[in-house]
Design an enzyme around this catalytic site. Structure first.
Site, PDB file in Angstrom:
ATOM      1  N   SER A 169     -45.610  26.296 -48.044  1.00  0.00           N
ATOM      2  CA  SER A 169     -46.180  27.611 -48.224  1.00  0.00           C
ATOM      3  C   SER A 169     -45.665  28.527 -47.109  1.00  0.00           C
ATOM      4  CB  SER A 169     -47.687  27.474 -48.195  1.00  0.00           C
ATOM      5  OG  SER A 169     -48.257  28.517 -48.877  1.00  0.00           O
TER       6      SER A 169
ATOM      7  N   ASP B 163     -46.975  26.547 -59.557  1.00  0.00           N
ATOM      8  CA  ASP B 163     -47.434  27.109 -58.294  1.00  0.00           C
ATOM      9  C   ASP B 163     -47.203  28.615 -58.314  1.00  0.00           C
ATOM     10  OD1 ASP B 163     -47.870  27.967 -55.767  1.00  0.00           O
ATOM     11  OD2 ASP B 163     -46.515  26.538 -54.798  1.00  0.00           O
TER      12      ASP B 163
ATOM     13  N   HIS C  88     -49.105  23.859 -55.877  1.00  0.00           N
ATOM     14  CA  HIS C  88     -48.702  24.244 -54.543  1.00  0.00           C
ATOM     15  C   HIS C  88     -48.542  23.035 -53.611  1.00  0.00           C
ATOM     16  CE1 HIS C  88     -48.152  27.579 -51.900  1.00  0.00           C
ATOM     17  NE2 HIS C  88     -49.135  27.275 -51.108  1.00  0.00           N
TER      18      HIS C  88
HETATM   19  C1  LIG Z   1     -41.870  28.841 -60.263  1.00  0.00           C
HETATM   20  C2  LIG Z   1     -40.444  28.738 -59.892  1.00  0.00           C
HETATM   21  O1  LIG Z   1     -39.872  29.625 -59.308  1.00  0.00           O
HETATM   22  N1  LIG Z   1     -39.848  27.606 -60.205  1.00  0.00           N
HETATM   23  C3  LIG Z   1     -38.459  27.385 -59.967  1.00  0.00           C
HETATM   24  C4  LIG Z   1     -38.240  26.225 -59.015  1.00  0.00           C
HETATM   25  O2  LIG Z   1     -36.850  25.977 -58.905  1.00  0.00           O
HETATM   26  C5  LIG Z   1     -36.171  25.690 -60.140  1.00  0.00           C
HETATM   27  C6  LIG Z   1     -34.738  25.446 -59.861  1.00  0.00           C
HETATM   28  O3  LIG Z   1     -34.569  24.374 -59.011  1.00  0.00           O
HETATM   29  C7  LIG Z   1     -36.323  26.840 -61.123  1.00  0.00           C
HETATM   30  O4  LIG Z   1     -35.744  26.492 -62.362  1.00  0.00           O
HETATM   31  C8  LIG Z   1     -37.780  27.155 -61.306  1.00  0.00           C
HETATM   32  O5  LIG Z   1     -37.913  28.318 -62.096  1.00  0.00           O
END
Ligand SMILES: CC(=O)N[C@H]1CO[C@H](CO)[C@@H](O)[C@@H]1O
Ligand SMILES: *[C@@H]1O[C@H](CO)[C@@H](O)[C@H](O)[C@H]1NC(C)=O
Ligand SMILES: *[C@@H]1O[C@H](CO)[C@@H](O)[C@H](O)[C@H]1NC(C)=O
Ligand SMILES: *[C@@H]1O[C@H](CO)[C@@H](O)[C@H](O)[C@H]1NC(C)=O
Ligand SMILES: *[C@@H]1O[C@H](CO)[C@@H](O)[C@H](O)[C@H]1NC(C)=O
Ligand SMILES: *[C@@H]1O[C@H](CO)[C@@H](O)[C@H](O)[C@H]1NC(C)=O
Length: 497
Positions: free
Chosen positions: A176, A440, A465
């Site tokens: 975070s 999250d 989270h």
């Molecule tokens: C919620 C969010 O942003 N999730 C992202 C986390 O990272 C992956 C790539 O590694 C994305 O595809 C997700 O959208």
């Protein structure tokens, strides 16, 4: 009225939520970004026996003429430390650092495998790390992520010198807001930090953050598309009732308010509505996380439970179900009534004493949002079910609590400065991993794809989270176990280089 952290907790629920690493504090209406924490009720037991240590820091790292110093708290676990092994530094965040993390958490299983020395440094102005005699606005000027990073740099340097760890590889961990600090520590002090694990880290500051509630909405849709519709109906009914003072006795009774609903200013209704929406925000942010070891309570209230209540026709109209849910939350946190008055929060948040309620972290974190990050979880997007706490409500709090200007352009300026300082998504360094969970809400400002081979993102479908930081357990979904393994493999590769 449980709000997450990206949120702050109410006194009501002071013991409710822990952020990835700091203790539970929360004021209705504010959510912090967070991880490690000790809460008032359990703090004495969890992590008991972990020795508190103190380190001398300058009050102002950016003014050589100011020689004032203070004592910063830190913790050590040297059980796994092998000569020449790496040093793992867990970064504290916007609440008291919870010593439970010196005994639990995935970082310790990595430490065991790599022979690492484990350290955790509490963030200035939180917990027992108190640089000034109180939290007056004049003193809060020394609270910033830049000062916190300089604390980390000095701690890293001086500790390494005295303990003979200068040539060991230092790895920063954080979840975070501390996840952002872990990334920025590597970015700003690459000579001091070899690699960073930046979990659920928001790295782009943004004044208005309506995406947060969009993620809440999507998480409810994923459970059952009818669920957020019921939430929206309930919220709309409530908004309508608020127009008519004759309904206030009923609302007071239905939501078990501590005193009769009074709406003197627009801040009052916004605060009340945000408190109720907070139930959803908190549950989604920490859905099914394995936080019991930190003393978290209410961890069995999941998205599934929220939606069961919202779809239970035996409870009456959607409005009545919404009220039932608020009752369930009160009961879970052993509260007899809900104090949803803005005036109460105002009083708490303007109390500058270390013994005041706001000093658990609320007054400090909101100050950081006002002066560095924004991240206001407003209802300004149409793609979410709540109404009634738009951006100006959040900005007004900065004025009410710290006498700052509530003009949006002033906020755009400070957020712009923050992004100039850290680069937002244009992180120009190597060896940082950004794990994030698909449900999250904080990750809407996090890394969404690999920046390069050396700056990978790990996407953990269906987790909330900071999930990857919590101790592993048998019911963890396979993708969560895989994410932990992936981080291990990266560390292995990096520490060999
Ligand atoms: C919620 C969010 O942003 N999730 C992202 C986390 O990272 C992956 C790539 O590694 C994305 O595809 C997700 O959208
Ligand atoms: C370090 O962590 C391990 C693993 O949880 C624990 O068994 C040990 O007691 C801890 N050591 C110290 C000194 O806290
Ligand atoms: C208050 O609630 C009672 C019982 O649920 C209902 O009969 C009454 O009409 C409500 N009053 C208002 C003003 O909504
Ligand atoms: C959650 O756990 C508490 C304590 O174990 C229990 O009293 C409560 O009924 C549970 N709530 C739900 C919704 O399962
Ligand atoms: C601040 O809070 C403390 C502890 O609750 C209290 O003793 C003190 O009177 C409060 N100060 C003000 C100005 O309200
Ligand atoms: C608030 O700020 C204004 C303008 O900067 C200043 O005139 C006023 O004295 C401040 N009030 C307090 C209580 O600090």
């Amino acid at each position: 009225m449980l709000a997450p952290d990206c949120r702050i907790l109410s006194l009501l629920f002071l013991v409710a939520l822990l952020f990835c690493t700091s203790s539970a504090w929360r004021f209705k209406g504010f959510r912090r970004f967070g991880t490690l924490g000790a809460d008032g009720r359990h703090g004495g037991e969890i992590g008991a026996g972990v020795e508190e240590l103190w380190f001398s820091q300058r009050l102002d790292h950016f003014n050589g003429a100011d020689a004032r110093v203070w004592k910063q708290r830190y913790f050590v676990n040297d059980s796994f430390h092998a000569p020449g092994g790496p040093v793992f530094l867990m970064i504290g965040g916007e609440g008291a650092a919870n010593p439970a993390w010196m005994q639990y958490g995935s970082w310790l299983s990595y430490a065991r495998k790599f022979g690492a020395l484990c350290l955790m440094l509490e963030h200035r102005f939180y917990g027992k790390s108190r640089p000034t005699e109180d939290l007056s606005v004049k003193n809060l000027h020394f609270l910033s992520s830049r000062q916190a990073l300089a604390d980390l740099a000095h701690f890293r340097t001086a500790f390494a010198r005295t303990q003979g760890l200068t040539n060991n590889k230092w790895v920063a961990f954080g979840g975070s807001y501390p996840g952002s600090l872990a990334a920025w520590f590597r970015l700003k002090y690459p000579h001091l930090v070899y690699a960073s694990i930046a979990t659920s880290a928001p790295i782009l500051a943004q004044v208005n953050f309506p995406e947060y509630l969009e993620v809440v909405w999507r998480s409810l849709v994923a459970e059952n598309p009818e669920c957020p519709k019921m939430v929206k109906q309930a919220s709309d009914t409530l908004i309508q009732m608020l127009q008519d003072p004759h309904t206030y006795d009923n609302i007071t009774k239905d939501f078990r308010l501590c005193s009769r609903l009074q709406l003197g200013s627009p801040m009052d209704s916004a605060y009340f509505l945000e408190s109720l929406a907070g139930n959803f925000m908190d549950v989604v942010q920490y859905n099914e996380d394995n936080r019991e070891f930190e003393g978290a309570i209410g961890t069995n209230i999941t998205i599934k439970v929220l939606c069961e209540v919202m779809l239970d026709t035996s409870l009456g109209s959607p409005y009545s179900r919404y009220a039932s849910l608020a009752g369930l939350m009160l009961q879970t946190f052993s509260q007899t009534c809900l104090d949803a008055q803005y005036s109460t929060t105002l009083q708490e948040m303007t109390n500058t004493s270390w013994s005041g309620a706001g000093a658990a972290g609320g007054r400090q974190w909101v100050y950081q949002t006002c002066t560095e990050f924004g991240f206001y979880q407003s209802t300004d997007s149409p793609n979410q079910p709540f109404t009634g706490f738009p951006l100006p409500y959040h900005l007004q709090q900065c004025s009410d609590f710290y006498n700052l200007s509530a003009s949006e352009s002033a906020f755009e300026d400070v957020v712009q400065q923050t992004n100039e300082e850290y680069g937002g998504y244009s992180v120009k360094t190597t060896r940082i991993v950004f794990p994030n969970g698909s449900i999250d809400p904080c990750d809407a400002l996090g890394m969404t794809s690999d920046l390069s081979d050396d700056l990978p993102a790990i996407f953990i479908k269906g987790t909330a989270h900071c999930a990857n930081m919590y101790p592993a357990r048998p019911q963890d979904p396979p993708q969560l176990s895989q994410a932990r393994e992936h981080i291990y493999v990266l560390l292995q590769k990096w520490l060999k280089e």
